[in-house]
Enzyme design. Structure first.
Site: not given
Length: 946
Positions: A684-685, A701, A801
């Protein structure tokens, strides 16, 4: 004659009642009233007790006339001081006291002295605190019937501490650290009915003395270190209804005397070392039997599944052989027989009348013959797993009638024929795996009607023709495996939801690689190897921001490999005219042999290089400059400030003065414009390293799912969620310091940690291998952080996650749980894009997620269990294409083989502790979510394993 008329007696009664009610509401004795008021003052507002009438206070129960207090519940108020407990004993009418789910670390002696005198006290509940030390001695307490001190930090042996409790009927001491033999002095009057001692360190055999408590209806001893066999005369417990002995080291055979207990409905003894055969008739009275993960052998008794009341049977992963029983209870809803050596056919008539069957798992056996069409009569089937057998014949079209089916696994059999079009009727199907068979024909376009499909695996068959053009309509598809077939033709647009893998390898595709693959921004693995693709690699593929692995081996590709992100691993051997670009900084693997260069050629190259050096440098500078701006133009809005996104909101969240003076948002945005600043990429990042003018270093981030974040509500809501998270105070949780919102992207700033992620440290250079002390400390720290997040006051904070990549390391013993804000700020249901939030990376995804598609606390516990296995084995969550859990479970009987030898060889003490942690990990990765402990319990178990 009365001038005012007649007044009915009923009216006078009602009038009297209304006048009398205020008096009834205040009938407590002065002593009890004073005691309750003093208690409310001592709590200093932490308990919401107010008003003149204690009987109306939250958690206070009085008798029918409100003349005496009978029960007090102070559960869940975060009380840490136990000084109030002796004062409660002044309420001589007290019958029930519940102080569960607080932070009490001790119980004053005065409590036992005074409350032991209350003859009517029937229930004490101290569960879910932090009470340490040995079990207190209960002297007095003549009326106490129920005692619950589970989920604490109690330790030591238990001897006579409970023997004076003459009325004790229910005892729960689970999830503590008690040692020694199981206690047998549990009340002189022997009236005990429920005994729960699970998840402790009791060892030795189950004592025969326990069988003297003939009123027992429940015995739960799971997750201890018990050994030896079950007492052969356990059948004398004629009132026993539930017997749970799971996760111990019990041996011997299953005693036949269990069949004498006519009231026994549940018997669970999985994860032990039982051998011998399954006793005939053992299910005569049972509704639930679980003997999985043992060493039971021989055939399954023919009558095992036939009793009409039987609902669930799990005999998976034993050494059973022979054929399946031909008679099945119509009440059966779960049958698990996988991981044995069963042979023969699946009896066609056995399941014809089993209307309630929901889960049928017969995988990893030697079953042969055809898949019976009669299985279609089990209309409630949600999961059908017949994988890894010797089944042959065609796939029955009648399976299309199973309208509730969510998971269908038939891989690694010998099925042939076509895929029936009726499969397209399974509208709830989320997982379809038909791989490793001999299926032929084309992929039916009806398969694209499966709107809930998340995982589709058809690889290693003989399928031909083209991929259905309507496959793009599978909006929830996360993984598509079509490798090792004979597919050809034009490759259609793929679902934008793909995240895990797209595998088209070893087929007959030719021509150019579709540029539309570049739109698969969420995809991690793209495998196009062993085809006849030609031409250049499309530059559009560099837009795949989540890509980690690109496999292009053995095609006919030409030209230079475009400039992929440095985290993308590229395999391109077997493409004769494909070359590595001069500006590449990514790890490209080329498997072909390398020939040495002659000295003459080397000298010639050096001369040519010297002549053209100046021109070459100039060209490179221009080329890189143009390439840089071109790539960034593809990702950022057009306009004069295309290198710096337009900031619409920014805020420093932390009150820390040093951070507030150091954070420079313009420097943060400059950092994310340079791909060389990328230090870590998760699902996700993307993490960037940013150096501020002050010299301070931060993580910036970038959230990769911008279109899934801002639609949650508004920018203000995003900011408020982060403000709440910034206030979290836990040494093992990574909290945000500041954030920046642009028109289409979100950035969050954190303190920089130089050690990187747990994945990098654990699976990086072997020379820097973590020792066991560091691994254990990391395990405890992560558990502490997750326990804190799951117990957050306003509701649990879950991890979308949770993996070793989302665990950052302050030091080699201090972990930080990262990516905590995803659960709060990413809302897939309100996304403007195609998105399906996978609950973890491949290898960490809990098995139930395949058909629930829901992020849960048990799912997080499963992911944490995988991290524990990584720490224990030294292996990544996926190794050589196999998930770590699936590698560990079949080898769980050879535990020393599982452990990382470089660590376990250190000493016997280290090896013993690793084995203790392995036991915890196996419980965490249980297939059933209900069998997984909560993180608070996992943390206690880890601490107790020292």
């Amino acid at each position: 004659m009365c001038r005012y008329g007649y007044i009915p007696a009923s009216f006078l009664s009602i009038l009297f009642l209304f006048c009398f009610i205020p008096m009834v509401l205040s009938l407590l004795s002065q002593t009890q009233l004073d005691t309750m008021i003093n208690l409310s003052k001592n709590f200093n507002g932490s308990v919401p007790w107010s008003g003149p009438n204690p009987c109306s206070w939250k958690g206070v129960t009085c008798d029918l006339t409100n003349s005496s207090v009978r029960g007090i519940s102070l559960s869940g108020f975060s009380l840490s001081s136990s000084n109030f407990l002796p004062d409660l004993c002044k309420i001589e009418t007290l019958e029930h006291l519940n102080v569960s789910n607080n932070r009490l670390s001790s119980i004053p002696d005065g409590f036992f002295t005074e409350c032991g005198k209350i003859k009517g006290l029937k229930l004490l509940n101290f569960t879910g605190n932090k009470i340490r030390g040995s079990l207190p001695t209960f002297s007095g307490f003549d009326g106490l019937e129920s005692l619950d001190m589970s989920f604490n930090l109690l330790e030591g042996n238990i001897d006579l501490e409970l023997n004076e409790l003459i009325s004790l009927k229910s005892l729960n001491l689970s999830f503590n650290s008690f040692m020694g033999s199981l206690p047998t002095k549990l009340g002189k009057s022997m009236v005990l009915e429920q005994l729960v001692l699970s998840v402790n360190h009791f060892h030795g055999k189950i004592p025969d003395e326990l069988l003297s408590y003939e009123n027992l209806t429940l015995i739960d001893l799971k997750a201890n270190n018990l050994s030896d066999s079950i007492p052969s005369n356990i059948g004398k417990l004629s009132k026993l209804e539930t017997l749970i002995l799971s996760s111990n080291y019990l041996t011997g055979e299953i005693p036949t005397s269990l069949m004498d207990i006519t009231k026994l409905s549940r018997f669970a003894a999985n994860l032990n070392k039982f051998h011998g055969s399954v006793p005939p008739g053992i299910t005569k009275h049972l509704t639930n039997l679980d003997l999985s993960y043992n060493y039971l052998s021989g055939p399954i008794p023919e009558d095992l599944l036939s009793p009409s009341q039987l609902q669930a049977v799990d005999l998976s992963y034993n050494k059973l052989n022979g054929s399946l029983p031909k008679t099945v209870s119509p009440s059966l809803f779960r049958l698990r027989l996988g991981g044995n050596s069963l042979s023969g056919n699946i009896p066609s008539d056995a399941f014809a009348t089993v209307q309630n069957l929901t889960y049928l798992e017969l995988e990893s056996n030697n079953l042969n013959g055809w898949i019976p069409a009669e299985l279609s009569s089990c209309r409630k089937l949600a999961l059908l797993n017949l994988a890894q057998n010797q089944l042959s014949g065609v796939l029955p079209s009648q399976l299309g009638n199973l309208s509730d089916l969510q998971v269908l696994k038939l891989q690694t059999n010998k099925l042939n024929g076509i895929i029936p079009i009726q499969i397209g009727q399974l509208h709830k199907l989320s997982t379809l795996n038909l791989s490793c068979n001999s299926l032929d024909g084309s992929i039916p376009f009806e398969i694209t009607n499966l709107s809930s499909l998340a995982f589709l695996n058809l690889q290693s068959n003989n399928l031909s023709g083209s991929i259905p053009t309507s496959i793009e309509s599978l909006k929830n598809l996360l993984e598509l495996q079509l490798g090792k077939n004979k597919l050809s033709g034009v490759i259609p647009n793929m679902p934008l939801s793909l995240q895990v893998s797209l595998n088209l390898s070893s087929n007959l595709f030719n021509g150019s690689i579709p540029t539309s693959f570049g739109n698969l921004y969420n995809l991690e693995v793209l495998d196009l190897s062993n085809n006849k693709f030609s031409g250049q690699i499309p530059a559009e593929l560099t837009r795949m921001s989540a890509l980690t692995q690109l496999i292009l081996s053995n095609n006919q590709l030409t030209g230079e490999i475009p400039g992929f992100h440095q985290h993308v691993s590229i395999e391109y051997a077997g493409n004769k005219n494909l070359t590595k670009a001069t500006t590449l900084d990514n790890p490209v693997r080329y498997a072909a042999s390398k020939k040495g260069i002659s000295v003459a050629v080397a000298i010639l190259i050096a001369i040519v290089a010297a002549i053209f050096l100046v021109g070459f440098v100039t060209l490179v500078v221009v080329s890189v400059s143009r390439h840089y701006y071109r790539v960034n133009d593809e990702h950022l809005p057009s306009g004069e400030d295309h290198l710096h996104p337009q900031v619409i909101q920014s805020n420093v969240l932390t009150p820390n003065g040093i951070h507030r003076s150091s954070i420079d948002f313009s420097k943060a945005l400059e950092a994310v414009a340079e791909t060389s600043n990328v230090t870590l990429k998760t699902r996700f990042s993307t993490y960037y390293k940013a150096i501020m003018p002050s010299g301070s270093i931060y993580f910036v981030k970038k959230l990769n799912w911008s279109d899934k974040i801002l639609p949650v509500g508004s920018h203000d809501k995003f900011g408020k969620e982060l403000e709440l998270l910034a206030k979290l105070n836990n040494s093992n949780v990574m909290t945000p310091l500041a954030y920046v919102l642009s028109t289409d992207t979100a950035y969050i700033l954190y303190e920089f940690v130089s050690n990187g992620s747990l994945f990098d440290v654990l699976h990086g250079s072997p020379e820097n291998s973590l020792d066991w002390a560091s691994r254990y400390s990391i395990a405890v720290g992560v558990a502490q952080g997750l326990s804190f997040l799951h117990g957050f006051a306003s509701g649990p904070i879950l991890l979308l996650d949770l993996s070793s990549k989302s665990i950052m390391l302050k030091s080699l013993k201090e972990p930080l749980v990262g990516d905590i804000e995803h659960y709060k700020v990413i809302d897939p249901s309100k996304s403007t894009g195609n998105f399906s939030a996978v609950a973890g990376s491949v290898g960490y995804i809990p098995p139930e997620y395949a058909y629930t598609m829901t992020v849960t606390m048990p799912g997080n516990v499963y992911s944490f269990g995988v991290i524990l296995l990584e720490l224990l084995t030294g292996k990544p969550a996926v190794t050589d294409g196999t998930e770590l859990v699936k590698w560990v479970l079949p080898n769980s009987t050879n535990q020393n083989y599982i452990l990382d030898f470089n660590v376990s060889k250190t000493s016997q003490a280290v090896r013993n502790q690793m084995l203790a942690i392995l036991k915890i990990a196996l419980v965490c990765v249980s297939t059933s979510p209900e069998k997984r402990p909560k993180m608070k319990s996992v943390l206690r178990m880890l601490l107790n394993a020292r």
